[in-house]
Design an enzyme around this catalytic site. Structure first.
Site, PDB file in Angstrom:
ATOM      1  N   ASP A   1     -84.282  25.040 -37.374  1.00 26.31           N
ATOM      2  CA  ASP A   1     -83.146  24.525 -38.143  1.00 26.31           C
ATOM      3  C   ASP A   1     -83.278  24.916 -39.622  1.00 26.31           C
ATOM      4  O   ASP A   1     -82.323  24.798 -40.386  1.00 26.31           O
ATOM      5  CB  ASP A   1     -83.102  22.988 -38.067  1.00 26.31           C
ATOM      6  CG  ASP A   1     -82.108  22.474 -37.037  1.00 26.31           C
ATOM      7  OD1 ASP A   1     -81.072  23.132 -36.838  1.00 26.31           O
ATOM      8  OD2 ASP A   1     -82.383  21.411 -36.445  1.00 26.31           O
TER       9      ASP A   1
ATOM     10  N   LYS B   1     -76.164  23.970 -26.928  1.00 27.49           N
ATOM     11  CA  LYS B   1     -77.331  24.756 -27.356  1.00 27.49           C
ATOM     12  C   LYS B   1     -78.133  25.196 -26.138  1.00 27.49           C
ATOM     13  O   LYS B   1     -78.573  26.351 -26.055  1.00 27.49           O
ATOM     14  CB  LYS B   1     -78.205  23.922 -28.303  1.00 27.49           C
ATOM     15  CG  LYS B   1     -77.604  23.747 -29.683  1.00 27.49           C
ATOM     16  CD  LYS B   1     -78.292  22.664 -30.499  1.00 27.49           C
ATOM     17  CE  LYS B   1     -77.527  22.382 -31.787  1.00 27.49           C
ATOM     18  NZ  LYS B   1     -77.996  21.236 -32.537  1.00 27.49           N
TER      19      LYS B   1
ATOM     20  N   GLN C   1     -82.303  16.808 -32.904  1.00 28.10           N
ATOM     21  CA  GLN C   1     -80.873  16.652 -33.132  1.00 28.10           C
ATOM     22  C   GLN C   1     -80.606  15.493 -34.080  1.00 28.10           C
ATOM     23  O   GLN C   1     -81.140  14.396 -33.916  1.00 28.10           O
ATOM     24  CB  GLN C   1     -80.160  16.417 -31.774  1.00 28.10           C
ATOM     25  CG  GLN C   1     -78.656  16.361 -31.860  1.00 28.10           C
ATOM     26  CD  GLN C   1     -78.017  17.664 -32.355  1.00 28.10           C
ATOM     27  OE1 GLN C   1     -78.505  18.750 -32.073  1.00 28.10           O
ATOM     28  NE2 GLN C   1     -76.939  17.552 -33.105  1.00 28.10           N
TER      29      GLN C   1
HETATM   30  N1  GUN Z   1     -76.500  17.696 -36.303  1.00 23.15           N
HETATM   31  C1  GUN Z   1     -75.398  18.290 -36.826  1.00 23.15           C
HETATM   32  N2  GUN Z   1     -75.669  19.563 -37.178  1.00 23.15           N
HETATM   33  C2  GUN Z   1     -76.964  19.777 -36.878  1.00 23.15           C
HETATM   34  C3  GUN Z   1     -77.824  20.900 -36.998  1.00 23.15           C
HETATM   35  O1  GUN Z   1     -77.464  21.988 -37.478  1.00 23.15           O
HETATM   36  N3  GUN Z   1     -79.090  20.726 -36.558  1.00 23.15           N
HETATM   37  C4  GUN Z   1     -79.522  19.556 -36.049  1.00 23.15           C
HETATM   38  N4  GUN Z   1     -80.787  19.466 -35.657  1.00 23.15           N
HETATM   39  N5  GUN Z   1     -78.754  18.494 -35.913  1.00 23.15           N
HETATM   40  C5  GUN Z   1     -77.489  18.610 -36.331  1.00 23.15           C
END
Ligand code: GUN
Length: 287
Positions: free
Chosen positions: A121, A54, A98
């Protein structure tokens, strides 16, 4: 004829390029530099990889990204203080915590604490509600990525039967909500662990979306000949990444299919960048 591969890597690249161009435009028009703050608690190896990807994607597209690393033993109170600080920081436009968080932390309370206008998100109930009502602020990244793939690949959705396997808040439920929206117009079924004869239900799908988190759960006999198969799964099996679909078998039955890796995965990050740009636009008053 083998199924056509839906190239998520290429589609994601074009989305990222578009975001990069629009980011430059926003900066030159308003001076606002989109800024994503990511929070990583502990050092789960998969989460480390996701967060690194990311950050890299942000940098490449000209967005600012900062990573807040917290010890695995961080308390709920300390994490809430960090969220509050990021909420109040006018220079931060998007906040991403996360997942999964360590077990001693209450994820729901943490995610609910993120300011909805910074919730890139789209996990906050306010954003879920707006999405359900068809007036989204942000769309959840993975389902939005799947919708983008269907749209770019010119896959007809109106009047077709879409079956979503999995009912998670992150993928299954919002995926179904987007497919049923006006303008998309699919007829949607959600399958889950208590569904009776899941194979028979899947075989009625014109569009089959697997988001169940079980390696190769979808076997060839669960796919209707000519169906479109979207594989959201990313499972690590003996150091190899495999999806929720038996890819080799599906290739001989489906009309098109997303690979793993290189399918839905890259789309999720591209849509996160898109949401961060949207969040910055809201602040700049040009949304
Ligand atoms: N862990 C797995 N997929 C995601 C996601 O789309 N966002 C976040 N914040 N954590 C994750």
């Amino acid at each position: 004829m083998p199924a056509q591969i839906i190239d998520g890597k290429a589609i994601a690249e074009s989305v990222r390029n578009q975001v990069a161009a629009e980011t430059q435009q926003l900066i030159s028009d308003t001076g606002v530099l989109p800024h994503l703050a990511a929070v990583l608690v502990g050092n789960d190896p998969a989460s480390e990889v996701y967060v690194r990807n990311k950050e890299r994607a942000c940098q490449k597209a000209g967005l600012k990204s900062t990573l807040h690393r917290l010890d695995a033993a961080t308390t709920q109170a300390d994490l809430l203080v960090l969220i509050d600080t990021l909420n109040l920081d006018a220079g931060v436009h998007g906040i991403l915590v996360q997942l999964p968080l360590p077990k001693h932390l209450d994820s729901t309370q943490i995610l609910d604490a993120i300011l909805p206008t910074k919730d890139v998100d789209a996990f906050h109930p306010e954003n879920t509600g707006l999405m359900l009502q068809g007036r989204p602020r942000f769309l959840p990244c993975t389902p939005a990525g799947v919708m983008k793939m269907l749209q770019v690949s010119k896959i007809q959705t109106a009047g077709r039967h879409a079956v979503v396997i999995g009912r998670s808040d992150i993928v299954g439920k919002p995926m179904a909500a987007l497919l049923v929206q006006k303008g998309v117009d699919a007829t949607v079924t959600i399958c889950h662990s208590r569904t009776t004869d899941i194979g028979a239900v899947c075989r009625t799908a014109d569009i089959l979306i697997a988001a169940v988190g079980i390696p190769e759960f979808v076997t060839g006999d669960m796919i209707k000949p000519g169906a479109v198969v979207i594989d959201v799964g990313i499972n690590r099996v003996n150091e190899r990444l495999v999806g929720d679909v038996d890819f080799t078998a599906a290739m001989t039955v489906a009309s098109s299919i997303t690979p793993v890796p290189g399918g839905v995965g890259p789309m999720t990050i591209a849509m996160l960048l898109q949401n961060t740009l949207t969040a910055a636009r809201i602040v700049a008053g040009v949304s």
